[in-house]
Design an enzyme around this catalytic site. Structure first.
Site, mmCIF file in Angstrom:
data_model
loop_
_atom_site.group_PDB
_atom_site.id
_atom_site.type_symbol
_atom_site.label_atom_id
_atom_site.label_comp_id
_atom_site.label_asym_id
_atom_site.label_seq_id
_atom_site.Cartn_x
_atom_site.Cartn_y
_atom_site.Cartn_z
ATOM 1 N N LYS A 177 0.975 -1.161 0.078
ATOM 2 C CA LYS A 177 -0.036 -0.017 -0.018
ATOM 3 C C LYS A 177 0.963 1.085 0.123
ATOM 4 C CE LYS A 177 -1.787 3.155 1.599
ATOM 5 N NZ LYS A 177 -1.588 4.747 1.282
ATOM 6 N N GLU A 250 8.919 2.533 11.190
ATOM 7 C CA GLU A 250 9.998 3.472 11.076
ATOM 8 C C GLU A 250 9.538 4.952 11.114
ATOM 9 O OE1 GLU A 250 13.205 2.717 10.763
ATOM 10 O OE2 GLU A 250 13.048 0.594 10.227
ATOM 11 N N CYS A 284 13.317 11.158 6.984
ATOM 12 C CA CYS A 284 13.601 10.812 8.441
ATOM 13 C C CYS A 284 14.470 11.479 9.374
ATOM 14 C CB CYS A 284 13.053 9.298 8.763
ATOM 15 S SG CYS A 284 12.149 8.500 7.448
ATOM 16 N N GLU A 378 9.171 16.991 14.670
ATOM 17 C CA GLU A 378 9.608 16.702 13.755
ATOM 18 C C GLU A 378 9.315 17.507 12.537
ATOM 19 O OE1 GLU A 378 8.517 13.105 11.405
ATOM 20 O OE2 GLU A 378 10.589 12.962 10.680
HETATM 21 P P1 ADP Z 1 3.929 10.652 4.730
HETATM 22 O O1 ADP Z 1 3.060 11.855 4.687
HETATM 23 O O2 ADP Z 1 5.408 10.704 5.221
HETATM 24 O O3 ADP Z 1 3.688 9.764 3.808
HETATM 25 P P2 ADP Z 1 1.962 9.547 6.693
HETATM 26 O O4 ADP Z 1 2.305 8.798 7.905
HETATM 27 O O5 ADP Z 1 1.034 10.410 6.450
HETATM 28 O O6 ADP Z 1 3.538 9.682 6.187
HETATM 29 O O7 ADP Z 1 1.556 8.142 5.402
HETATM 30 C C1 ADP Z 1 2.262 7.222 5.440
HETATM 31 C C2 ADP Z 1 1.553 5.933 4.786
HETATM 32 O O8 ADP Z 1 0.550 5.546 5.785
HETATM 33 C C3 ADP Z 1 0.850 6.288 3.481
HETATM 34 O O9 ADP Z 1 0.689 5.292 2.586
HETATM 35 C C4 ADP Z 1 -0.514 6.535 4.051
HETATM 36 O O10 ADP Z 1 -1.567 6.178 2.963
HETATM 37 C C5 ADP Z 1 -0.779 5.635 5.289
HETATM 38 N N1 ADP Z 1 -1.603 5.832 6.108
HETATM 39 C C6 ADP Z 1 -2.200 7.026 6.513
HETATM 40 N N2 ADP Z 1 -3.274 6.843 7.417
HETATM 41 C C7 ADP Z 1 -3.221 5.698 7.693
HETATM 42 C C8 ADP Z 1 -3.926 4.814 8.593
HETATM 43 N N3 ADP Z 1 -4.892 5.213 9.526
HETATM 44 N N4 ADP Z 1 -3.851 3.348 8.571
HETATM 45 C C9 ADP Z 1 -2.932 2.976 7.737
HETATM 46 N N5 ADP Z 1 -2.011 3.550 6.981
HETATM 47 C C10 ADP Z 1 -2.436 4.945 6.839
#
Ligand code: ADP
Length: 475
Positions: A177, A250, A284, A378
């Protein structure tokens, strides 16, 4: 370009019927349109991955997994320019840095190909325990099954491969995903694995929102392991819903770097400009806090500002570009607000501080206090704070004064001090005479405190994606 989830080898334009546009963060140009998967399609993907684990992966010998991964790495090498260009376009990452990311991704595939042949266990001296005579015991490492891999936008290819390649090397199947902002490289990667001969269903790409992943993939009974890279906020939600599953997290940090008075200042500056501003700080382990010893502070500041002002700013696709946009305008607006807040609380903006659309200019901040957001939270943005210190003890205490602990950089020529400081820092990793942002793909990478759980780096990721199984024999 239209893209969709790929499940059991087939492209699924049906999804939920909803689509999302992927736009170049610099130019606003349309890069692709993706069809989103809904909960139902995610369920179907998981069921297919479960079957592929039982019917395909459990039977596939290690040499075959190794061959597939090797072919994937060779194919990626052939297509590296195509992949670099798409990362530059969808993530807004300067092409120089995008190319470097693809080179690392090729290596991650090669390490995985090699290590898939070395999933060794151990034989135990059973007679070491009371009643153990005439018994034999061994420990094998076995794959877990379906691994849920949720990835972020900032290294869309390499951080995805840090999950997918070790998972396959260890004999698992994967639900992949990727981040909504960067699905195109993910889609190309799934296609590349098909071309490399990976059987259908072993890697199922599900292009969905985080919400669908959170409600369906994370708690699913047939997914024993979630490996996630992203923000602390989302990491906490996933940890809460994952229940009894194993999770690797991570997460982020406000990475510190310490420059002692005996350091090679020019070298430290060169490294720390890249550490703070490479990919607009959306890394990160980006340098966010730089502690500089008093005697060299003024010299460091002057040269650091000069070197930062020399960065070539512009279109990520430009050959000379060092510095491009942030991922979207909201991210740029958010960090500009943090900078303004710091300024209102008495901080000095030595350079930068301005924003144009998605472009937040490289920003160096001094006269900060430790509870300002720009220091404590962060930033994940092209800003860095500089703070003077007197003694080693003070530098170590300030560095450790954080909820995070991922990687730190320490610059000094004194070898005793280097090791002493490394031992005293509460971090997953410490680099001496290298900045916090540097990473190789073959060492254990991960954080302590709220920076994460578990480690990546192919060998270590494989350990986290396998279970130990004990088999005993009474002779
Ligand atoms: P970034 O903005 O650095 O990509 P995020 O933590 O916002 O970091 O998102 C990282 C990943 O987690 C993306 O693939 C996002 O779609 C997914 N994601 C966001 N919300 C959720 C959730 N509630 N459960 C599982 N995955 C999520």
């Amino acid at each position: 370009m239209k893209i969709a989830s790929i499940i059991n080898g087939a492209e699924r334009m049906d999804g939920s019927g909803e689509t999302m546009e992927v736009r170049n963060p610099y130019s606003g140009d349309l890069v692709a349109e993706m069809t989103l998967a809904d909960e139902k399609l995610m369920e179907e993907a998981i069921e297919n991955s479960r079957q592929a684990f039982q019917q395909t992966m459990k039977k596939m010998p290690a040499y075959e997994r190794s061959d597939i991964l090797r072919r994937a790495s060779d194919l990626l090498e052939e297509k590296q320019e195509e992949f670099a260009e798409i990362v530059a376009r969808e993530a807004g990452k300067p092409i120089k840095h995008s190319r470097a990311e693809i080179k690392r991704s090729i290596q991650v595939l090669r390490f995985s190909s090699e290590l898939s042949k070395h999933m060794t266990g151990e034989v135990l001296p059973m007679d070491a325990a009371l009643r153990g005579d005439n018994r034999m015991g061994m420990v094998k490492r076995v794959p877990m099954g379906v691994i849920g891999a949720i990835t972020p936008f900032n290294f869309p290819l390499n951080l995805s491969l840090h999950k997918i390649a070790p998972a396959i090397a260890a004999g698992n199947t994967v639900i992949f995903k990727p981040a909504e902002k960067t699905p195109v490289s993910a889609y190309m990667l799934a296609k590349l694995f098909q071309e490399a001969g990976l059987p259908d269903g072993v890697l199922n790409l599900v292009l969905s929102t985080g919400k669908v992943a959170g409600s369906t993939l994370v708690p699913h009974k047939d997914v024993p392991k979630i490996t996630f890279t992203g923000s602390l906020t989302v990491g906490k939600i996933i940890r809460d819903t994952a229940g009894f599953k194993k999770v690797t997290m991570e997460l982020g940090s406000n990475s510190p770097n310490i420059v002692f008075e005996d350091a090679d200042i020019d070298d430290a500056i060169e490294r720390l400009v890249n550490a703070a501003f490479g990919y607009s700080g959306q890394v990160c382990v980006s340098a966010q806090r730089i502690y500089v010893q008093e005697d060299v502070y003024d010299e460091f500041l002057k040269k650091y500002v000069e070197a930062t002002n020399n960065l070539e700013i512009g279109d990520p696709l430009g050959e000379e570009t060092d510095f491009g946009p942030m991922i979207d305008e909201d991210a740029a607006k958010r960090i500009q607000e943090w900078v303004e807040e710091a300024r209102n609380e008495g901080a000095t903006i030595e350079t930068g501080g301005d924003r144009k659309g998605t472009m937040m200019y490289p920003t160096i901040i001094t006269n900060v206090k430790k509870d300002m957001k720009v220091v404590k939270e962060e930033a994940f943005a092209p800003i860095v704070t500089l703070m003077p210190f007197k003694t080693e003890e003070e530098a170590v205490a300030n560095t450790n004064d954080s909820i995070y602990g991922l990687q730190a950089g320490v610059f000094t020529k004194d070898i005793s001090r280097a090791y002493r400081v490394a031992d005293n820092l509460e971090m997953g990793g410490v680099w001496i005479n290298e900045s916090s942002v540097y990473r190789q793909d073959n060492y254990p990478y991960g954080g302590v405190k709220l920076s994460g759980l578990g480690r990546e780096g192919v060998k270590y990721a494989m350990e986290e994606m396998t279970e130990m199984k004990f088999i005993g024999v009474r002779l």
